[in-house]
Design a protein around this motif. Structure first.
Motif, PDB file in Angstrom:
ATOM      1  N   PRO A  63     -16.846 -17.239 -28.953  1.00  0.00           N
ATOM      2  CA  PRO A  63     -17.819 -16.694 -28.002  1.00  0.00           C
ATOM      3  C   PRO A  63     -18.552 -17.820 -27.276  1.00  0.00           C
ATOM      4  CG  PRO A  63     -18.625 -16.459 -30.241  1.00  0.00           C
ATOM      5  CD  PRO A  63     -17.227 -16.996 -30.331  1.00  0.00           C
ATOM      6  N   ASP A  64     -18.889 -17.571 -26.013  1.00  0.00           N
ATOM      7  CA  ASP A  64     -19.648 -18.568 -25.251  1.00  0.00           C
ATOM      8  C   ASP A  64     -21.086 -18.608 -25.771  1.00  0.00           C
ATOM      9  OD1 ASP A  64     -20.808 -16.268 -24.182  1.00  0.00           O
ATOM     10  OD2 ASP A  64     -20.037 -16.591 -22.166  1.00  0.00           O
ATOM     11  N   GLU A  66     -23.965 -17.747 -24.631  1.00  0.00           N
ATOM     12  CA  GLU A  66     -24.772 -16.543 -24.476  1.00  0.00           C
ATOM     13  C   GLU A  66     -24.361 -15.446 -25.466  1.00  0.00           C
ATOM     14  OE1 GLU A  66     -23.010 -17.773 -21.610  1.00  0.00           O
ATOM     15  OE2 GLU A  66     -24.700 -19.110 -21.259  1.00  0.00           O
ATOM     16  N   SER A  67     -23.103 -15.432 -25.861  1.00  0.00           N
ATOM     17  CA  SER A  67     -22.584 -14.374 -26.731  1.00  0.00           C
ATOM     18  C   SER A  67     -22.815 -14.641 -28.216  1.00  0.00           C
ATOM     19  CB  SER A  67     -21.089 -14.190 -26.479  1.00  0.00           C
ATOM     20  OG  SER A  67     -20.844 -13.879 -25.126  1.00  0.00           O
ATOM     21  N   ILE A  68     -23.058 -15.886 -28.582  1.00  0.00           N
ATOM     22  CA  ILE A  68     -23.242 -16.227 -29.997  1.00  0.00           C
ATOM     23  C   ILE A  68     -24.407 -15.437 -30.594  1.00  0.00           C
ATOM     24  CG2 ILE A  68     -23.960 -18.067 -31.578  1.00  0.00           C
ATOM     25  CD1 ILE A  68     -22.176 -19.953 -29.952  1.00  0.00           C
ATOM     26  N   ALA A  69     -25.521 -15.352 -29.896  1.00  0.00           N
ATOM     27  CA  ALA A  69     -26.685 -14.611 -30.404  1.00  0.00           C
ATOM     28  C   ALA A  69     -26.358 -13.132 -30.579  1.00  0.00           C
ATOM     29  CB  ALA A  69     -27.872 -14.784 -29.464  1.00  0.00           C
ATOM     30  N   LEU A  70     -25.574 -12.573 -29.690  1.00  0.00           N
ATOM     31  CA  LEU A  70     -25.174 -11.173 -29.787  1.00  0.00           C
ATOM     32  C   LEU A  70     -24.323 -10.934 -31.032  1.00  0.00           C
ATOM     33  CD1 LEU A  70     -25.206  -8.401 -28.338  1.00  0.00           C
ATOM     34  CD2 LEU A  70     -23.166  -9.142 -27.103  1.00  0.00           C
ATOM     35  N   VAL A  71     -23.380 -11.828 -31.278  1.00  0.00           N
ATOM     36  CA  VAL A  71     -22.521 -11.719 -32.465  1.00  0.00           C
ATOM     37  C   VAL A  71     -23.360 -11.894 -33.727  1.00  0.00           C
ATOM     38  CG1 VAL A  71     -20.610 -12.781 -33.741  1.00  0.00           C
ATOM     39  CG2 VAL A  71     -20.424 -12.451 -31.263  1.00  0.00           C
ATOM     40  N   GLU A  72     -24.200 -12.914 -33.767  1.00  0.00           N
ATOM     41  CA  GLU A  72     -25.032 -13.183 -34.943  1.00  0.00           C
ATOM     42  C   GLU A  72     -25.934 -11.986 -35.251  1.00  0.00           C
ATOM     43  OE1 GLU A  72     -25.225 -16.064 -36.896  1.00  0.00           O
ATOM     44  OE2 GLU A  72     -23.619 -17.060 -35.813  1.00  0.00           O
ATOM     45  N   TYR A  87     -15.154  -7.528 -23.825  1.00  0.00           N
ATOM     46  CA  TYR A  87     -15.259  -8.958 -23.548  1.00  0.00           C
ATOM     47  C   TYR A  87     -14.505  -9.343 -22.276  1.00  0.00           C
ATOM     48  CZ  TYR A  87     -10.543  -9.276 -25.536  1.00  0.00           C
ATOM     49  OH  TYR A  87      -9.202  -9.118 -25.783  1.00  0.00           O
ATOM     50  N   LYS A  88     -14.808 -10.550 -21.799  1.00  0.00           N
ATOM     51  CA  LYS A  88     -14.133 -11.142 -20.643  1.00  0.00           C
ATOM     52  C   LYS A  88     -13.807 -12.592 -20.971  1.00  0.00           C
ATOM     53  CE  LYS A  88     -16.102 -10.554 -16.632  1.00  0.00           C
ATOM     54  NZ  LYS A  88     -17.024 -10.311 -15.508  1.00  0.00           N
ATOM     55  N   PHE A  89     -12.698 -13.072 -20.474  1.00  0.00           N
ATOM     56  CA  PHE A  89     -12.337 -14.473 -20.642  1.00  0.00           C
ATOM     57  C   PHE A  89     -13.158 -15.333 -19.687  1.00  0.00           C
ATOM     58  CE2 PHE A  89      -8.525 -12.383 -22.257  1.00  0.00           C
ATOM     59  CZ  PHE A  89      -8.342 -13.066 -23.441  1.00  0.00           C
ATOM     60  N   THR A  90     -13.575 -16.508 -20.154  1.00  0.00           N
ATOM     61  CA  THR A  90     -14.305 -17.441 -19.292  1.00  0.00           C
ATOM     62  C   THR A  90     -13.355 -18.385 -18.562  1.00  0.00           C
ATOM     63  OG1 THR A  90     -14.553 -19.129 -21.002  1.00  0.00           O
ATOM     64  CG2 THR A  90     -16.297 -17.441 -20.867  1.00  0.00           C
ATOM     65  N   GLY A  91     -12.126 -18.494 -19.065  1.00  0.00           N
ATOM     66  CA  GLY A  91     -11.173 -19.429 -18.478  1.00  0.00           C
ATOM     67  C   GLY A  91     -11.261 -20.817 -19.090  1.00  0.00           C
ATOM     68  N   ARG A  92     -12.079 -20.964 -20.133  1.00  0.00           N
ATOM     69  CA  ARG A  92     -12.242 -22.256 -20.797  1.00  0.00           C
ATOM     70  C   ARG A  92     -11.741 -22.171 -22.234  1.00  0.00           C
ATOM     71  NH1 ARG A  92     -17.386 -21.559 -18.160  1.00  0.00           N
ATOM     72  NH2 ARG A  92     -18.228 -20.816 -20.150  1.00  0.00           N
ATOM     73  N   LYS A  93     -11.484 -23.316 -22.828  1.00  0.00           N
ATOM     74  CA  LYS A  93     -11.155 -23.445 -24.248  1.00  0.00           C
ATOM     75  C   LYS A  93     -12.390 -23.999 -24.954  1.00  0.00           C
ATOM     76  CE  LYS A  93      -6.600 -22.699 -24.335  1.00  0.00           C
ATOM     77  NZ  LYS A  93      -5.965 -21.682 -25.162  1.00  0.00           N
ATOM     78  N   LYS A  94     -12.490 -23.714 -26.248  1.00  0.00           N
ATOM     79  CA  LYS A  94     -13.630 -24.195 -27.026  1.00  0.00           C
ATOM     80  C   LYS A  94     -13.133 -24.586 -28.414  1.00  0.00           C
ATOM     81  CE  LYS A  94     -18.223 -22.662 -28.459  1.00  0.00           C
ATOM     82  NZ  LYS A  94     -19.163 -21.510 -28.414  1.00  0.00           N
ATOM     83  N   ALA A 106      -9.808 -22.452 -29.377  1.00  0.00           N
ATOM     84  CA  ALA A 106      -9.669 -21.037 -29.049  1.00  0.00           C
ATOM     85  C   ALA A 106     -10.085 -20.785 -27.603  1.00  0.00           C
ATOM     86  CB  ALA A 106     -10.527 -20.200 -29.983  1.00  0.00           C
ATOM     87  N   ASP A 107      -9.562 -19.701 -27.037  1.00  0.00           N
ATOM     88  CA  ASP A 107     -10.024 -19.272 -25.720  1.00  0.00           C
ATOM     89  C   ASP A 107     -11.475 -18.831 -25.862  1.00  0.00           C
ATOM     90  OD1 ASP A 107      -7.638 -19.620 -24.251  1.00  0.00           O
ATOM     91  OD2 ASP A 107      -6.860 -17.733 -25.010  1.00  0.00           O
ATOM     92  N   GLU A 108     -12.290 -19.210 -24.895  1.00  0.00           N
ATOM     93  CA  GLU A 108     -13.691 -18.828 -24.913  1.00  0.00           C
ATOM     94  C   GLU A 108     -13.853 -17.483 -24.203  1.00  0.00           C
ATOM     95  OE1 GLU A 108     -17.603 -21.378 -24.197  1.00  0.00           O
ATOM     96  OE2 GLU A 108     -16.644 -20.783 -22.319  1.00  0.00           O
ATOM     97  N   ILE A 109     -14.680 -16.617 -24.783  1.00  0.00           N
ATOM     98  CA  ILE A 109     -14.927 -15.311 -24.186  1.00  0.00           C
ATOM     99  C   ILE A 109     -16.428 -15.051 -24.060  1.00  0.00           C
ATOM    100  CG2 ILE A 109     -12.774 -14.275 -24.989  1.00  0.00           C
ATOM    101  CD1 ILE A 109     -14.384 -12.875 -27.208  1.00  0.00           C
ATOM    102  N   THR A 110     -16.774 -14.176 -23.129  1.00  0.00           N
ATOM    103  CA  THR A 110     -18.116 -13.645 -23.020  1.00  0.00           C
ATOM    104  C   THR A 110     -18.077 -12.245 -23.604  1.00  0.00           C
ATOM    105  OG1 THR A 110     -18.589 -14.884 -21.004  1.00  0.00           O
ATOM    106  CG2 THR A 110     -19.928 -12.933 -21.418  1.00  0.00           C
ATOM    107  N   VAL A 111     -18.899 -11.995 -24.592  1.00  0.00           N
ATOM    108  CA  VAL A 111     -18.968 -10.662 -25.198  1.00  0.00           C
ATOM    109  C   VAL A 111     -19.983  -9.847 -24.388  1.00  0.00           C
ATOM    110  CG1 VAL A 111     -19.494  -9.332 -27.269  1.00  0.00           C
ATOM    111  CG2 VAL A 111     -18.386 -11.576 -27.455  1.00  0.00           C
ATOM    112  N   VAL A 112     -19.490  -8.765 -23.805  1.00  0.00           N
ATOM    113  CA  VAL A 112     -20.346  -7.894 -22.992  1.00  0.00           C
ATOM    114  C   VAL A 112     -21.120  -6.939 -23.889  1.00  0.00           C
ATOM    115  CG1 VAL A 112     -20.347  -6.160 -21.159  1.00  0.00           C
ATOM    116  CG2 VAL A 112     -18.746  -8.087 -21.047  1.00  0.00           C
TER     117      VAL A 112
END
Length: 115
Positions: A63-64, A66-72, A87-94, A106-112
């Motif tokens: 998760p990007d 911004e999404s880490i707090a949502l997951v936690e 979720y949506k892909f950010t187009g980046r790797k992390k 891993a592919d980085e995602i934004t969790v909506v």
């Protein structure tokens, strides 16, 4: 008439190709296992796993920021929690750090949203 039809088809095909090339395209929905930051007890940083019940088909996402707090927040004090994410892909790797110096890319995602 034939020229008009060819022109319309060409424009349509170009629009479709351009839409598919965009890494941050449409939102996707999936059942996932969500893991909070477990680095303190030799697990991994916050990550999301699809197909967790089939070792041959596991897909890991990071998760990007911004999404880490949502997951936690969703997982709470549990070591992991199953949920349905949008979720949506950010187009980046992390790079995700794990205990004992292990890590994975891993592919980085934004969790909506998560439910």
């Amino acid at each position: 008439m034939k020229t008009t039809l060819i022109t319309l088809l060409t424009v349509f095909c170009m629009a479709m190709c351009r839409e598919n090339d965009e890494p941050t395209g449409s939102e996707l929905r999936a059942d996932a296992m969500l893991y909070p930051n477990g680095l303190a007890y030799d697990a991994c940083e916050t990550n999301i796993v699809l197909n967790w019940n089939d070792p041959n088909k596991i897909i890991r996402y990071a998760p990007d920021a911004e999404s880490i707090a949502l997951v936690e927040s969703f997982v709470g004090k549990e070591p992991q929690k199953q949920g349905n994410i949008i979720y949506k892909f950010t187009g980046r790797k992390k790079t995700v750090q794990c205990g004992w110096g292990a890590k994975f890319e891993a592919d980085e995602i934004t969790v909506v949203s998560i439910r």
